[in-house]
Design an enzyme around this catalytic site. Structure first.
Site, PDB file in Angstrom:
ATOM      1  CG  HIS A 219       6.554   3.055  -8.634  1.00  0.00           C
ATOM      2  ND1 HIS A 219       7.937   3.514  -8.910  1.00  0.00           N
ATOM      3  CD2 HIS A 219       5.777   3.987  -8.726  1.00  0.00           C
ATOM      4  CE1 HIS A 219       7.838   4.796  -8.814  1.00  0.00           C
ATOM      5  NE2 HIS A 219       6.539   5.390  -8.679  1.00  0.00           N
TER       6      HIS A 219
ATOM      7  CG  HIS B 273       1.280   5.012  -8.786  1.00  0.00           C
ATOM      8  ND1 HIS B 273       1.345   5.373  -7.374  1.00  0.00           N
ATOM      9  CD2 HIS B 273       2.231   5.440  -9.368  1.00  0.00           C
ATOM     10  CE1 HIS B 273       2.561   6.392  -7.434  1.00  0.00           C
ATOM     11  NE2 HIS B 273       3.048   6.079  -8.409  1.00  0.00           N
TER      12      HIS B 273
ATOM     13  CB  VAL C 107      10.535   5.569  -6.260  1.00  0.00           C
ATOM     14  CG1 VAL C 107      11.408   4.655  -5.697  1.00  0.00           C
ATOM     15  CG2 VAL C 107      10.294   6.287  -4.869  1.00  0.00           C
TER      16      VAL C 107
ATOM     17  CG  ASN D 132       3.320   9.113 -11.996  1.00  0.00           C
ATOM     18  OD1 ASN D 132       2.650   9.477 -12.761  1.00  0.00           O
ATOM     19  ND2 ASN D 132       3.156   8.898 -10.495  1.00  0.00           N
TER      20      ASN D 132
ATOM     21  NE  ARG E  71      -3.828  -2.321   2.207  1.00  0.00           N
ATOM     22  CZ  ARG E  71      -4.512  -2.694   0.854  1.00  0.00           C
ATOM     23  NH1 ARG E  71      -4.920  -1.935   0.069  1.00  0.00           N
ATOM     24  NH2 ARG E  71      -5.313  -4.016   1.041  1.00  0.00           N
ATOM     25  CG  ASP E  72       1.572   5.574  -2.327  1.00  0.00           C
ATOM     26  OD1 ASP E  72       2.004   5.314  -3.363  1.00  0.00           O
ATOM     27  OD2 ASP E  72       1.668   6.528  -1.598  1.00  0.00           O
TER      28      ASP E  72
HETATM   29  P1  5GP Z   1       6.150   8.254  -7.888  1.00  0.00           P
HETATM   30  O1  5GP Z   1       5.764   9.862  -7.562  1.00  0.00           O
HETATM   31  O2  5GP Z   1       7.486   8.038  -8.118  1.00  0.00           O
HETATM   32  O3  5GP Z   1       5.266   7.765  -9.334  1.00  0.00           O
HETATM   33  O4  5GP Z   1       5.655   7.123  -6.715  1.00  0.00           O
HETATM   34  C1  5GP Z   1       6.168   6.855  -5.550  1.00  0.00           C
HETATM   35  C2  5GP Z   1       5.049   6.475  -4.615  1.00  0.00           C
HETATM   36  O5  5GP Z   1       5.918   6.069  -3.487  1.00  0.00           O
HETATM   37  C3  5GP Z   1       4.341   7.835  -3.824  1.00  0.00           C
HETATM   38  O6  5GP Z   1       3.133   7.684  -4.444  1.00  0.00           O
HETATM   39  C4  5GP Z   1       4.718   7.697  -2.456  1.00  0.00           C
HETATM   40  O7  5GP Z   1       3.771   8.029  -1.694  1.00  0.00           O
HETATM   41  C5  5GP Z   1       5.434   6.264  -2.321  1.00  0.00           C
HETATM   42  N1  5GP Z   1       6.129   6.181  -1.190  1.00  0.00           N
HETATM   43  C6  5GP Z   1       7.149   7.057  -0.982  1.00  0.00           C
HETATM   44  N2  5GP Z   1       7.861   6.640   0.111  1.00  0.00           N
HETATM   45  C7  5GP Z   1       7.239   5.420   0.567  1.00  0.00           C
HETATM   46  C8  5GP Z   1       7.305   4.494   1.691  1.00  0.00           C
HETATM   47  O8  5GP Z   1       8.159   4.552   2.522  1.00  0.00           O
HETATM   48  N3  5GP Z   1       6.561   3.634   1.767  1.00  0.00           N
HETATM   49  C9  5GP Z   1       5.088   3.416   1.073  1.00  0.00           C
HETATM   50  N4  5GP Z   1       4.577   2.486   1.333  1.00  0.00           N
HETATM   51  N5  5GP Z   1       5.192   4.126  -0.103  1.00  0.00           N
HETATM   52  C10 5GP Z   1       5.879   5.050  -0.323  1.00  0.00           C
END
Ligand code: 5GP
Ligand code: ZN
Length: 135
Positions: free
Chosen positions: A119, A121, A115, A106, A47-48
């Site tokens: 990944h 979503h 990140v 993304n 889970r996010d």
């Molecule tokens: P991006 O913005 O790279 O597409 O998505 C990265 C996602 O990782 C974000 O939605 C963010 O909330 C999630 N995220 C970042 N750090 C953590 C963490 O420590 N644990 C979890 N479960 N999600 C994280």
């Protein structure tokens, strides 16, 4: 982010690359706790931490080798397909199949990628707003 090292830890995958500076690699290894939704030999779903919908699950490959969806699709199309299949399994388990859901990859700064460990979503649980609006 470095070139990665060979993981020998809890992922149980000798050929999975890992980066000690990557938050998702630390989540896969269990060094950073997460709410795990599903796990297979090569994928991990959790889970996010900052959900953008009632259901917001991230589905990732255990390997750190691919920074984004395009690189994954080019480098290991079978693993890319596994990620999509896992998204479908999670959606079904979360009860989203009937009403529908969104899958987002993304890619890069303009998409807000934070990140660089590929990944997916998975978002759902209520009608979602349109996307693509400039920040
Ligand atoms: P991006 O913005 O790279 O597409 O998505 C990265 C996602 O990782 C974000 O939605 C963010 O909330 C999630 N995220 C970042 N750090 C953590 C963490 O420590 N644990 C979890 N479960 N999600 C994280
Ligand atoms: Zn990583």
């Amino acid at each position: 982010m470095g070139q990665g090292i060979t993981a020998t830890g809890e992922s149980g995958l000798a050929d999975a690359t890992s980066d000690p500076g990557c938050i998702f690699c630390l989540i896969i290894s269990g060094k950073i706790p997460s709410t795990v939704v599903r796990e297979t030999e090569r994928t991990f779903a959790f889970r996010d931490i900052a959900p953008q919908a009632p259901t917001h699950v991230l589905v990732i490959p255990k390997t750190h080798a691919y920074p984004n969806a395009a690189a994954l699709g080019a480098g290991d199309p079978e693993l890319a397909a596994e990620l999509l299949r896992e998204a479908g399994e999670v959606a079904a388990a979360e009860g989203l199949t009937g009403d529908g859901y969104r899958i987002v990859f993304n890619t890069g700064d303009h998409a807000g990628q934070t990140v660089y460990h590929v990944h997916l979503h998975l978002l759902g649980g209520e009608p979602l707003g349109r996307f693509g609006t400039p920040a």
